[in-house]
Write an enzyme that holds these catalytic residues in place. Structure first.
Site, short mmCIF file in Angstrom:
data_model
loop_
_atom_site.label_atom_id
_atom_site.label_comp_id
_atom_site.label_asym_id
_atom_site.label_seq_id
_atom_site.Cartn_x
_atom_site.Cartn_y
_atom_site.Cartn_z
N HIS A 126 81.49 18.76 60.97
CA HIS A 126 81.18 17.27 60.97
C HIS A 126 82.54 15.77 61.63
O HIS A 126 83.49 16.29 60.75
CB HIS A 126 80.68 16.47 59.52
CG HIS A 126 80.73 15.27 59.39
ND1 HIS A 126 79.49 15.06 58.10
CD2 HIS A 126 81.34 13.54 59.43
CE1 HIS A 126 79.20 13.27 57.71
NE2 HIS A 126 80.43 13.09 58.72
N HIS A 172 83.32 13.16 64.25
CA HIS A 172 82.36 11.69 65.39
C HIS A 172 82.67 11.74 66.17
O HIS A 172 84.66 11.54 66.33
CB HIS A 172 82.51 10.80 64.52
CG HIS A 172 81.32 11.06 62.98
ND1 HIS A 172 80.57 10.28 63.09
CD2 HIS A 172 81.60 10.76 62.01
CE1 HIS A 172 79.75 10.25 61.64
NE2 HIS A 172 80.33 10.62 61.35
N ASP A 222 83.34 9.34 68.50
CA ASP A 222 83.33 7.93 68.09
C ASP A 222 84.88 7.92 67.50
O ASP A 222 85.29 6.61 67.38
CB ASP A 222 82.67 6.61 68.63
CG ASP A 222 81.65 7.09 67.10
OD1 ASP A 222 81.40 7.97 66.72
OD2 ASP A 222 81.05 6.23 66.78
N GLY A 265 75.93 5.43 59.23
CA GLY A 265 76.34 3.71 59.03
C GLY A 265 76.47 3.65 57.86
O GLY A 265 76.08 4.57 56.73
N HIS A 280 74.04 12.32 56.06
CA HIS A 280 75.13 11.31 55.53
C HIS A 280 74.21 10.56 54.37
O HIS A 280 73.85 9.82 54.06
CB HIS A 280 75.41 9.72 56.60
CG HIS A 280 76.89 10.32 57.49
ND1 HIS A 280 76.30 10.89 59.23
CD2 HIS A 280 78.18 10.33 57.44
CE1 HIS A 280 77.73 10.92 59.38
NE2 HIS A 280 78.56 10.42 58.45
N GLU A 325 78.38 8.74 50.17
CA GLU A 325 79.42 8.91 50.09
C GLU A 325 79.81 7.99 49.74
O GLU A 325 80.38 7.43 48.86
CB GLU A 325 79.57 8.68 51.78
CG GLU A 325 80.75 8.63 52.44
CD GLU A 325 80.80 8.12 54.05
OE1 GLU A 325 79.89 7.82 54.24
OE2 GLU A 325 82.35 8.44 54.90
N ASP A 372 85.88 14.18 60.22
CA ASP A 372 85.05 13.26 60.16
C ASP A 372 85.26 12.27 61.10
O ASP A 372 84.78 12.51 62.33
CB ASP A 372 85.29 12.32 58.80
CG ASP A 372 83.82 11.34 58.88
OD1 ASP A 372 82.31 11.79 59.19
OD2 ASP A 372 83.81 10.43 58.25
ZN LIG Z 1 80.54 10.84 59.48
#
Ligand SMILES: [Zn+2]
Length: 359
Positions: free
Chosen positions: A17, A19, A21, A179, A206, A209, A297
């Site tokens: 996991h 990202h 970006d 998101g 996701h 969270e 993350d």
């Molecule tokens: Zn994430």
């Protein structure tokens, strides 16, 4: 071998996991912004910009945390921007001792300058492959698999699921939604998940969270996800008794099915999913034998790396090498690559690597 940042960097690691970006080098953000004429950056030198990202992400709200991505995605709108960011991502992970990485991003957020969804994926994969080649040349080989994410507030998830299947034999390993979680339950994207299942294709969600148990319940029971992105709020279904924790229906199901939890300690604290590292349920879940994995993350926003996340867990919960090996094997068992390839990485890289460190 004592557990230090330097020795943990030598250990073979796997991340599920991460990202794309959320992992840019601050200097690259600045250079790419200059090249593409993006003038909204909040700082003009690399150190200050790096600090700004971390501070903004420290605010304790997922919504605020997500705002930081406006700046990173702004400089990832061109072939060269995507390619460079993906190449550097592979190199940075490899340099940290990561041997297997699943890196995700949302192609629909990279269409502002005219690239198509397929072009976005093509250039990103080219960057990962370049990074893999350069990392191998540098003596730090890494395998990078790309996951395609759909934004849960948008309505393109089926399209992104189709994109995932279209590219699955060329470096794309699976699908995800991400998101703002509150108000956008996984079942909103049921058609995308049904499409993935119908095509025997992998996906994670996701869930658990920023929102609690109902989100996890939908993700596993309605959508049939193979892994949970974070899933940290599964503790809402575990009665908080230190001596003998009691599991509810959903928690039992997640554990029985060996559904991996993609836990991201620093990020979970930053977004307010857990109050502090000391109160992170990572250790409770590990002791209850959930399939826990350690993840980054967003390396930029959390100013972190796989080695740093592992060191934080070592410092907080007293883990040793055999624990870090178990978490790494958990990740490899849960990877979105064919079974023989998972076994090869476990048998040829992970186990021998930890055997050396265990002495
Ligand atoms: Zn994430």
């Amino acid at each position: 071998m004592p557990l230090t940042l330097a020795s943990i960097r030598q250990a073979p690691k796997a991340v599920l996991h991460d990202h794309l970006d959320g992992g840019l080098r601050p200097a690259t953000v600045l250079e790419l912004a200059g090249q593409c004429g993006y003038d909204q950056l909040p700082a003009q030198d690399a150190a200050a910009l790096g600090n700004w990202f971390r501070d903004a992400a420290d605010s304790g709200s997922l919504e605020r945390y997500l705002e930081t991505f406006a700046h990173t995605t702004a400089v990832m709108q061109t072939a060269e921007g995507l390619r460079r960011v993906a190449r550097e991502c592979a190199l940075d992970l490899a340099e940290d001792g990561v041997v297997y990485a699943e890196v995700r991003f949302a192609p629909e957020q990279h269409l502002q300058r005219g690239l198509t969804l397929d072009e976005v994926v093509e250039h990103t994969l080219a960057g990962f492959h370049e990074g893999e080649r350069l990392a191998a040349d540098a003596g730090t080989p890494i395998r990078v698999v790309c996951l395609l994410t759909a934004m849960r507030h948008a309505a393109r998830s089926l399209e992104i699921a189709e994109l995932t299947v279209r590219w699955r034999d060329r470096g794309v390993g699976g699908f995800d939604i991400a998101g703002a979680e509150a108000g956008y339950p996984p079942s909103r994207h049921l058609d995308a998940f049904e499409y993935m299942r119908a095509n025997c294709a992998h996906f994670t969600i996701h869930a658990g969270e920023a929102f609690g148990l109902p989100s996890i319940h939908e993700a596993v029971a309605f959508c049939g996800c193979e892994r949970l992105g974070h899933g940290v709020r599964i503790t809402d279904d575990i009665t908080d008794s230190e001596s003998e924790p009691k599991l509810g229906l959903v928690a039992n199901y997640v554990r029985d099915q060996r559904i991996p939890l993609e836990l991201c300690p620093s990020s979970n604290v930053q977004t307010g999913a857990v109050p502090s590292l000391e109160k992170h349920p990572f250790d409770l879940l590990a002791r209850l034998r959930f399939r826990v994995t350690v993840n980054t993350d967003n390396r930029l926003m959390s100013d972190t790396s796989m080695s740093r996340e592992m060191l934080k867990l070592v410092d907080t919960f007293g883990y040793g090498w055999s624990d870090l090996e178990r978490f790494t094997i958990n990740a490899m068992k849960s990877a979105f690559i064919p079974f023989p390839e998972r076994l090869r990485i476990i048998d040829e890289l992970i186990k021998p690597g930890y055997a050396v460190l265990l002495g």
